[in-house]
Write an enzyme that holds these catalytic residues in place. Structure first.
Site, short mmCIF file in Angstrom:
data_model
loop_
_atom_site.label_atom_id
_atom_site.label_comp_id
_atom_site.label_asym_id
_atom_site.label_seq_id
_atom_site.Cartn_x
_atom_site.Cartn_y
_atom_site.Cartn_z
N LEU A 1 0.88 -1.37 0.11
CA LEU A 1 0.00 0.06 0.01
C LEU A 1 1.04 1.25 0.02
CD1 LEU A 1 -2.75 -0.86 2.67
CD2 LEU A 1 -2.92 -1.00 0.25
N ASP A 2 0.52 2.31 -0.71
CA ASP A 2 1.25 3.61 -0.53
C ASP A 2 1.46 3.87 0.92
OD1 ASP A 2 1.38 3.47 -3.36
OD2 ASP A 2 -0.30 5.07 -3.51
N ARG A 3 2.50 4.68 1.21
CA ARG A 3 2.60 5.14 2.41
C ARG A 3 1.60 5.80 3.06
NH1 ARG A 3 7.89 9.39 4.23
NH2 ARG A 3 7.09 9.09 6.38
N ARG B 1 -5.48 6.32 -7.71
CA ARG B 1 -5.24 7.80 -7.67
C ARG B 1 -5.23 8.34 -9.00
NH1 ARG B 1 -0.16 7.93 -4.01
NH2 ARG B 1 -0.28 10.26 -4.08
#
Length: 320
Positions: free
Chosen positions: A145-147, A247
């Site tokens: 997962l993205d930060r 996104r």
């Protein structure tokens, strides 16, 4: 060499434990010798410097339980090693575990925490979990997962579980649903975005992802959960798993995710910030899959952070 450090200055022997059987020796070494270039791994295999049970083997040799692997001295480039994680952060992650059994662990990853340490970060989720579970020697991330994204993160506790989960991912057998908040209007309640994504690196070294016909196939299914004035609470279902996919696809629709500093809209982000948003509003809400030969799906749900729930309450009040 001043810019390198030895992983080991002498030959050493690794005994293959249950869970690693069936793995190719090249993949095993690439994972074990983290930071060592793949070209070097294949070189030491070709030269016969790696031996299994005292014999030379090829890169496609598959390991067996009890094999003894001879690993020669190798050197790697220096890198920032994540330090020990403090007790406050460990306690935070312990409380974020929403499921655990002998095969896997599911974490409701907090926003702002990277899945991996290094590159200037003091720690990542996987390093912290290895510190929390020192008896578990095979903990590995199943996906990323993205930060700034929160929510369901799968960690395998056995190599066999990692292989099973990766196969489920390759066959689209894991249903991953995210919720996100955007500003704007959609005429339809459901929208499928089928737009190929290509990774680009800008002049300053920043990595961005763009819609480009030369990119990899990328499909996201969006559906509106709730309309709140000019805001939409959206469910996103990943049909492929590309970097920054939700996104970029949300921005492609003209309604970027609120709080997204890379792909977002500055004016919409300012308005959301005034309402109390201090992070990317993207949350991996549910994971659903069926383990091979079992009769029921496993379903995991990660609740929203209270700050996001409170934001939605304020938006609803404003829209009413």
């Amino acid at each position: 060499m001043s810019n390198s450090q030895p992983i080991s200055s002498t030959v050493y022997i690794l005994n293959i434990e249950p869970g690693y059987e069936g793995q190719r020796i090249d993949n095993f070494l690439i994972n074990h010798l983290k930071g060592v270039p793949k070209s070097l791994v294949y070189r030491i295999l070709r030269r016969g410097e790696v031996r299994v049970n005292k014999g030379r083997i090829k890169a496609n040799y598959r390991l067996q339980v009890g094999d003894q692997v001879r690993v020669p001295p190798v050197r790697m480039a220096e890198k920032d090693e994540p330090g020990r994680v403090d007790s406050r952060q460990l306690d935070r992650l312990e409380k974020a575990i929403i499921f655990e059994d002998k095969r896997l662990l599911v974490l409701n990853k907090p926003s702002g925490v990277a899945v991996h340490g290094g590159s200037g970060l003091s720690f990542g989720v996987i390093e912290a979990l290895r510190q929390l579970r020192p008896e578990e020697h095979q903990l590995e991330l199943v996906h990323r997962l993205d930060r700034e994204t929160s929510g369901c993160l799968l960690i395998a506790k056995r190599r066999s579980a990692l292989r099973t989960l990766h196969e489920l991912m390759r066959s689209n057998g894991i249903d991953k649903r995210y919720i996100t908040l955007v500003k704007g209007h959609w005429r339809r309640d459901r929208v499928e975005v089928d737009a190929p994504l290509l990774k680009n690196t800008l002049q300053g070294g920043e990595r961005v992802v763009v819609v480009d016909p030369r990119g990899k196939e990328s499909v996201t299914r969006f559906s509106i959960r709730e309309r709140m004035g000019n805001f939409l609470l959206i469910e996103a279902r990943l049909m492929t798993g590309r970097t920054h996919q939700i996104r970029v696809h949300a921005a492609h629709l003209g309604t970027p995710i609120l709080g997204d500093e890379k792909y977002g809209d500055a004016a919409a982000n300012r308005e959301a910030k005034e309402l109390g948003l201090r992070r990317l509003f993207l949350h991996a809400e549910t994971l659903r899959f069926r383990w091979p030969d079992e009769k029921q799906d496993l379903v995991f749900r990660a609740p929203l952070e209270p700050v996001l729930d409170e934001l939605l309450t304020r938006i609803r009040a404003k829209a009413s």
